[in-house]
Design an enzyme around this catalytic site. Structure first.
Site, mmCIF file in Angstrom:
data_model
loop_
_atom_site.group_PDB
_atom_site.id
_atom_site.type_symbol
_atom_site.label_atom_id
_atom_site.label_comp_id
_atom_site.label_asym_id
_atom_site.label_seq_id
_atom_site.Cartn_x
_atom_site.Cartn_y
_atom_site.Cartn_z
ATOM 1 C CB SER A 159 41.588 43.405 28.732
ATOM 2 O OG SER A 159 42.443 43.384 29.843
HETATM 3 N N1 SAM Z 1 41.731 40.213 33.366
HETATM 4 C C1 SAM Z 1 40.966 41.378 33.725
HETATM 5 C C2 SAM Z 1 39.562 41.356 33.153
HETATM 6 O O1 SAM Z 1 39.247 40.466 32.358
HETATM 7 O O2 SAM Z 1 38.762 42.226 33.540
HETATM 8 C C3 SAM Z 1 41.706 42.634 33.319
HETATM 9 C C4 SAM Z 1 42.017 43.385 34.502
HETATM 10 S S1 SAM Z 1 42.926 44.868 34.486
HETATM 11 C C5 SAM Z 1 43.488 45.178 32.872
HETATM 12 C C6 SAM Z 1 44.389 44.352 35.399
HETATM 13 C C7 SAM Z 1 44.105 43.846 36.800
HETATM 14 O O3 SAM Z 1 45.363 43.458 37.398
HETATM 15 C C8 SAM Z 1 43.503 44.885 37.750
HETATM 16 O O4 SAM Z 1 42.310 44.380 38.282
HETATM 17 C C9 SAM Z 1 44.569 45.060 38.830
HETATM 18 O O5 SAM Z 1 44.031 45.328 40.107
HETATM 19 C C10 SAM Z 1 45.285 43.715 38.774
HETATM 20 N N2 SAM Z 1 46.641 43.687 39.336
HETATM 21 C C11 SAM Z 1 47.617 44.632 39.271
HETATM 22 N N3 SAM Z 1 48.719 44.202 39.903
HETATM 23 C C12 SAM Z 1 48.446 42.959 40.368
HETATM 24 C C13 SAM Z 1 49.200 42.000 41.124
HETATM 25 N N4 SAM Z 1 50.451 42.219 41.522
HETATM 26 N N5 SAM Z 1 48.600 40.815 41.432
HETATM 27 C C14 SAM Z 1 47.306 40.560 41.041
HETATM 28 N N6 SAM Z 1 46.555 41.443 40.346
HETATM 29 C C15 SAM Z 1 47.126 42.620 40.004
#
Ligand code: SAM
Length: 220
Positions: free
Chosen positions: A65
């Site tokens: 992000s």
């Molecule tokens: N917090 C992260 C960082 O600091 O890098 C941002 C990650 S990205 C914007 C969103 C993440 O949510 C992705 O890695 C994606 O695989 C994960 N994601 C999507 N759906 C999810 C779910 N149902 N449970 C857990 N993770 C999920």
């Protein structure tokens, strides 16, 4: 393992100034951003990009992000050093590291197996100890509930009921909710057992929250 040089610290100070100018005011959040070396989450060739206020690809179609988004969501959590926090969407692990600067009790869950494995290797390399889980975080992490704070780092179609149920009384859920194009940042507070308040903030653009209470049940 990467090194944190004087020039990187300088780039972080400039980033913190930018975040302050954009309206971030919580000193604990700003100190956390100033402390966590964001370039550790990037390939060496992309160090310059690490300290721009931009999201960046981390593989598997996902992103780390934007620093402003991380700071904004963390500020909305009103995090205390005694809080037990659940993060949904570990991704690169950057947001998790920012949370760990403020409280040691961080639970983080990632749906995508390769990203989950990469993140746990990262935490091990740098001696960090969040509680890490692989699975569908759209349903929260009921086995370790309740939480004082829950942060969702992917865009949800609606506010998952499971997450609301896993908050302590007085607990806060920060979650972007909307369609695939844009999501509004919401702060839900559990005021009493069956009473919740909802505050709405500005729009953001996140990758989709997958899973049973997200956009699909495709396994990562
Ligand atoms: N917090 C992260 C960082 O600091 O890098 C941002 C990650 S990205 C914007 C969103 C993440 O949510 C992705 O890695 C994606 O695989 C994960 N994601 C999507 N759906 C999810 C779910 N149902 N449970 C857990 N993770 C999920």
């Amino acid at each position: 393992m990467q090194t944190d040089l004087y020039k990187h610290k300088g780039m972080r100070r400039a980033l913190v100034k930018l975040l302050r100018d954009k309206g971030i005011f919580d000193e604990r959040v700003l100190a956390a951003i100033e402390t966590v070396p964001r370039h550790f989450f990037f390939e060496k060739a992309f160090v310059e990009q690490a300290y721009q206020d931009k999201a960046f690809p981390i593989g598997e179609g996902q992103t780390i992000s934007q620093p402003y988004t991380v700071a904004f969501q963390t500020e909305l959590l009103k995090l205390k050093s005694t809080d037990k926090v659940l993060e949904i969407g570990t991704g690169s692990g950057y947001q998790c590291c920012v949370l760990l600067q403020i409280t040691p009790s961080v639970y983080t869950i990632e749906y995508n197996r390769p990203l989950y494995e990469k993140a746990i290797r990262f935490f091990k390399t740098y001696g960090l100890k969040p509680h890490t889980f692989h699975g569908d975080g759209s349903e929260g992490l009921p086995s370790h509930a309740p939480y004082d704070k829950i942060i969702v780092t992917a865009g949800a179609p609606t506010v998952p009921k499971s997450l609301m149920k896993q908050l302590n009384i007085g607990g806060i859920l920060v979650i972007p909710v909307g369609d695939e194009k844009t999501q509004r940042m919401l702060r839900i507070t559990r005021v009493q057992e069956n009473e919740f308040t909802k505050e709405e903030f500005t729009n953001f653009k996140f990758v989709p929250l997958l899973g049973r209470e997200g956009w699909s049940s495709d396994k990562g």
